[in-house]
Design a protein around this motif. Structure first.
Motif, PDB file in Angstrom:
ATOM      1  N   ASN A 156      -0.164  10.011  -7.005  1.00  0.00           N
ATOM      2  CA  ASN A 156      -1.097   9.491  -7.995  1.00  0.00           C
ATOM      3  C   ASN A 156      -0.538   8.234  -8.663  1.00  0.00           C
ATOM      4  O   ASN A 156      -1.255   7.245  -8.860  1.00  0.00           O
ATOM      5  N   TYR A 157       0.743   8.270  -8.974  1.00  0.00           N
ATOM      6  CA  TYR A 157       1.397   7.117  -9.591  1.00  0.00           C
ATOM      7  C   TYR A 157       1.359   5.911  -8.649  1.00  0.00           C
ATOM      8  O   TYR A 157       1.120   4.775  -9.064  1.00  0.00           O
ATOM      9  N   ASN A 158       1.590   6.174  -7.364  1.00  0.00           N
ATOM     10  CA  ASN A 158       1.541   5.092  -6.390  1.00  0.00           C
ATOM     11  C   ASN A 158       0.130   4.575  -6.173  1.00  0.00           C
ATOM     12  O   ASN A 158      -0.071   3.392  -5.872  1.00  0.00           O
ATOM     13  N   VAL A 159      -0.865   5.458  -6.313  1.00  0.00           N
ATOM     14  CA  VAL A 159      -2.252   5.002  -6.237  1.00  0.00           C
ATOM     15  C   VAL A 159      -2.517   3.956  -7.318  1.00  0.00           C
ATOM     16  O   VAL A 159      -3.178   2.945  -7.089  1.00  0.00           O
ATOM     17  N   ALA A 160      -1.953   4.197  -8.503  1.00  0.00           N
ATOM     18  CA  ALA A 160      -2.122   3.244  -9.601  1.00  0.00           C
ATOM     19  C   ALA A 160      -1.542   1.882  -9.245  1.00  0.00           C
ATOM     20  O   ALA A 160      -2.143   0.840  -9.540  1.00  0.00           O
ATOM     21  N   TYR A 161      -0.398   1.888  -8.586  1.00  0.00           N
ATOM     22  CA  TYR A 161       0.224   0.617  -8.215  1.00  0.00           C
ATOM     23  C   TYR A 161      -0.365   0.058  -6.929  1.00  0.00           C
ATOM     24  O   TYR A 161      -0.063  -1.078  -6.550  1.00  0.00           O
ATOM     25  N   LEU A 162      -1.192   0.842  -6.267  1.00  0.00           N
ATOM     26  CA  LEU A 162      -2.023   0.328  -5.174  1.00  0.00           C
ATOM     27  C   LEU A 162      -3.245  -0.380  -5.744  1.00  0.00           C
ATOM     28  O   LEU A 162      -3.575  -1.512  -5.367  1.00  0.00           O
ATOM     29  N   VAL A 163      -3.908   0.283  -6.681  1.00  0.00           N
ATOM     30  CA  VAL A 163      -5.129  -0.268  -7.271  1.00  0.00           C
ATOM     31  C   VAL A 163      -4.817  -1.429  -8.211  1.00  0.00           C
ATOM     32  O   VAL A 163      -5.481  -2.473  -8.178  1.00  0.00           O
ATOM     33  N   GLY A 164      -3.776  -1.258  -9.045  1.00  0.00           N
ATOM     34  CA  GLY A 164      -3.467  -2.257 -10.064  1.00  0.00           C
ATOM     35  C   GLY A 164      -3.209  -3.652  -9.529  1.00  0.00           C
ATOM     36  O   GLY A 164      -3.902  -4.612  -9.922  1.00  0.00           O
ATOM     37  N   PRO A 165      -2.224  -3.834  -8.631  1.00  0.00           N
ATOM     38  CA  PRO A 165      -1.979  -5.179  -8.103  1.00  0.00           C
ATOM     39  C   PRO A 165      -3.184  -5.759  -7.357  1.00  0.00           C
ATOM     40  O   PRO A 165      -3.422  -6.969  -7.416  1.00  0.00           O
ATOM     41  N   VAL A 217       0.287   1.883  -0.674  1.00  0.00           N
ATOM     42  CA  VAL A 217      -0.351   2.742   0.323  1.00  0.00           C
ATOM     43  C   VAL A 217       0.696   3.604   1.007  1.00  0.00           C
ATOM     44  O   VAL A 217       0.548   4.827   1.159  1.00  0.00           O
ATOM     45  N   GLY A 218       1.810   2.970   1.417  1.00  0.00           N
ATOM     46  CA  GLY A 218       2.900   3.723   2.016  1.00  0.00           C
ATOM     47  C   GLY A 218       3.465   4.748   1.055  1.00  0.00           C
ATOM     48  O   GLY A 218       3.766   5.886   1.450  1.00  0.00           O
ATOM     49  N   GLY A 219       3.600   4.352  -0.222  1.00  0.00           N
ATOM     50  CA  GLY A 219       4.122   5.276  -1.221  1.00  0.00           C
ATOM     51  C   GLY A 219       3.223   6.478  -1.428  1.00  0.00           C
ATOM     52  O   GLY A 219       3.697   7.607  -1.586  1.00  0.00           O
ATOM     53  N   LEU A 254       6.018   0.512   5.542  1.00  0.00           N
ATOM     54  CA  LEU A 254       7.125   1.382   5.929  1.00  0.00           C
ATOM     55  C   LEU A 254       8.021   1.689   4.736  1.00  0.00           C
ATOM     56  O   LEU A 254       8.445   2.840   4.541  1.00  0.00           O
ATOM     57  N   GLN A 255       8.307   0.682   3.929  1.00  0.00           N
ATOM     58  CA  GLN A 255       9.141   0.893   2.742  1.00  0.00           C
ATOM     59  C   GLN A 255       8.517   1.930   1.823  1.00  0.00           C
ATOM     60  O   GLN A 255       9.186   2.847   1.337  1.00  0.00           O
ATOM     61  N   GLY A 256       7.234   1.765   1.551  1.00  0.00           N
ATOM     62  CA  GLY A 256       6.557   2.728   0.688  1.00  0.00           C
ATOM     63  C   GLY A 256       6.534   4.123   1.289  1.00  0.00           C
ATOM     64  O   GLY A 256       6.734   5.117   0.590  1.00  0.00           O
ATOM     65  N   LEU A 257       6.315   4.197   2.600  1.00  0.00           N
ATOM     66  CA  LEU A 257       6.224   5.484   3.283  1.00  0.00           C
ATOM     67  C   LEU A 257       7.518   6.284   3.158  1.00  0.00           C
ATOM     68  O   LEU A 257       7.498   7.466   2.810  1.00  0.00           O
ATOM     69  N   VAL A 258       8.660   5.649   3.442  1.00  0.00           N
ATOM     70  CA  VAL A 258       9.926   6.394   3.428  1.00  0.00           C
ATOM     71  C   VAL A 258      10.408   6.649   2.004  1.00  0.00           C
ATOM     72  O   VAL A 258      11.106   7.635   1.745  1.00  0.00           O
ATOM     73  N   PHE A 259      10.044   5.757   1.073  1.00  0.00           N
ATOM     74  CA  PHE A 259      10.548   5.918  -0.294  1.00  0.00           C
ATOM     75  C   PHE A 259       9.622   6.752  -1.161  1.00  0.00           C
ATOM     76  O   PHE A 259      10.006   7.171  -2.254  1.00  0.00           O
ATOM     77  N   GLY A 260       8.418   7.039  -0.673  1.00  0.00           N
ATOM     78  CA  GLY A 260       7.473   7.843  -1.440  1.00  0.00           C
ATOM     79  C   GLY A 260       8.007   9.185  -1.888  1.00  0.00           C
ATOM     80  O   GLY A 260       7.758   9.618  -3.026  1.00  0.00           O
ATOM     81  N   PRO A 261       8.765   9.921  -1.047  1.00  0.00           N
ATOM     82  CA  PRO A 261       9.277  11.228  -1.461  1.00  0.00           C
ATOM     83  C   PRO A 261      10.430  11.191  -2.462  1.00  0.00           C
ATOM     84  O   PRO A 261      10.792  12.232  -3.013  1.00  0.00           O
TER      85      PRO A 261
END
Length: 413
Positions: free
Chosen positions: A152-161, A272-274, A323-330
């Motif tokens: 959810n937090y990453n969604v915010a930084y997806l939508v915000g920028p 998105v990756g996050g 890729l960065q967001g995907l691996v660092f999301g967890p």
């Protein structure tokens, strides 16, 4: 589904409200990440000026986040979240107001950015401190809740920028900050409906006796817990090296190209990756070691940053950002789990605040070094200077035996 998730009647309302408030507030901050450096670069075109503003927006976070957790434990989680967002909304609205009256300079932007940033950590710490209670209310596991919260937090930084990039191109950077203020207002409205155990005024017998003493207690607790200390130090290093890429290197690069929407698209790819990575952590956590997930995250992040430093075509930058967001999301959910399972209930705000402050501790130094380095050496050499140490750190983490405790039974000392 685990026994924990079916044992008690579910009450999903607190979980929904807490995540909505976080989404609104973080979206406002996500917009500001794009708008503030752009506002400066429009006026001077100097990377060092953008770095000064980015540093000004980060420097107060070190001090305010350090004490923010104690404020939460002193005055209560729900109340602190509301007041913090109220002050953040006012500071965001002040920039377009000043722009249309007295006029903006780099110094004024830096001061207003610093004031606004100072209020954010208390709200973040307050909402994160309510996560365990919301988890219990929903009948979920901590891993599942943390996975959703960080996604959810990453969604915010997806939508915000994305919103920020589009609005800069349509209504201008100054007017875009009204949307930032709106995000904080919506967060306030949402939290006013939240009713959750331990969210109100804390018991006087368990509350810290003073702001200073409570903060010292939180610092001592984190320092004497080997796992929390290690996570905090690794987080410090990664934040110091990576945040200047988002807030200085890329804004300068895309400003030179005159492509604000592309800057937003890269930051959106990261988010998105996050989102995907954080959401994947919930179902993955019962089967894969938390330590392994964290090691892979830091190593791949460093390798992707090195590849990105070659400044390949946009499609490659977007793929690497994803890729960065995907691996660092967890990593966020894992850090939350470590804090939640190793902190007493009455100290959760303080410990959350201390752990958050360590993430900001080296940020201003990274910002202030990145700007002058770009002016002196150029974008690409600066990018490599920031990227290579992250890869080295990831490899070094393989030799840290304390990270095995991520998979040990929870202990609260």
């Amino acid at each position: 589904m685990t026994a924990t998730e079916t044992a008690a009647p579910r009450r999903l309302g607190p979980l929904v409200l807490l995540n909505l408030a976080t989404l609104f507030s973080a979206t406002g901050n996500g917009i500001a990440i794009v708008v503030l450096p752009w506002l400066v670069l429009e006026r001077t075109g100097r990377a060092s000026d953008a770095a000064v503003v980015a540093g000004a927006a980060t420097l107060p976070l070190l001090l305010s986040s350090l004490f923010a957790g104690t404020v939460v434990d002193l005055f209560g989680r729900r109340r602190t979240s509301i007041i913090s967002d109220c002050l953040s909304a006012l500071s965001a609205a002040a920039i377009p107001i000043v722009a249309n009256t007295a006029g903006l300079s780099v110094l004024v932007i830096a001061v207003l950015a610093a004031v606004g940033a100072a209020f954010d950590p208390a709200g973040i710490a307050a909402r994160e401190s309510m996560l365990p209670a919301a988890t219990t209310s929903a009948g979920w596991s901590l891993d599942r809740m943390n996975s959703l919260y960080e996604a959810n937090y990453n969604v915010a930084y997806l939508v915000g920028p994305g919103i920020g990039g589009v609005l800069i191109a349509t209504v201008g950077a100054e007017n875009t900050l009204w949307v930032t203020a709106l995000g904080f207002v919506l967060s306030i409205v949402t939290i006013t409906f939240l009713r959750l155990e331990n969210a109100g005024r804390p018991d006087a017998s368990s509350a810290p006796t003073s702001l200073w003493r409570g903060t010292v207690e939180g610092l001592k607790f984190v320092w004497h817990n080997r796992l929390l200390r290690t996570i905090a130090l690794v987080d410090m290093a990664v934040v110091a090296l990576y945040l200047p890429v988002e807030s200085v290197v890329f804004p300068v690069y895309f400003t030179e190209l005159d492509k604000p929407a592309q800057l937003g698209s890269v930051l959106m790819a990261l988010s998105v990756g996050g989102v995907v990575g954080a959401l994947a952590y919930g179902p993955l956590s019962p089967f894969v070691s938390r330590r392994v997930i964290m090691l892979v995250a830091v190593i791949v992040l460093g390798a992707a940053m090195v590849a990105m430093a070659f400044l390949p075509p946009l499609w490659a930058i977007l793929a690497l950002a994803l890729l960065q967001g995907l691996v660092f999301g967890p990593v966020g959910p894992i850090a939350n789990y470590a804090m939640q399972t190793r902190s007493p209930e009455h100290m959760r705000g303080r410990i959350t605040g201390v752990m958050t402050s360590t993430a900001y501790a080296a940020g201003p130094l990274g910002y202030l070094l990145a700007g002058p380095m770009i002016d002196a050496w150029g974008i690409q050499p600066t990018f490599f200077v920031l990227a290579v140490p992250v890869l080295v750190l990831g490899i070094a983490c393989c030799a840290f035996p304390v990270l095995k405790e991520l998979d040990a039974p929870a202990t609260v000392s």
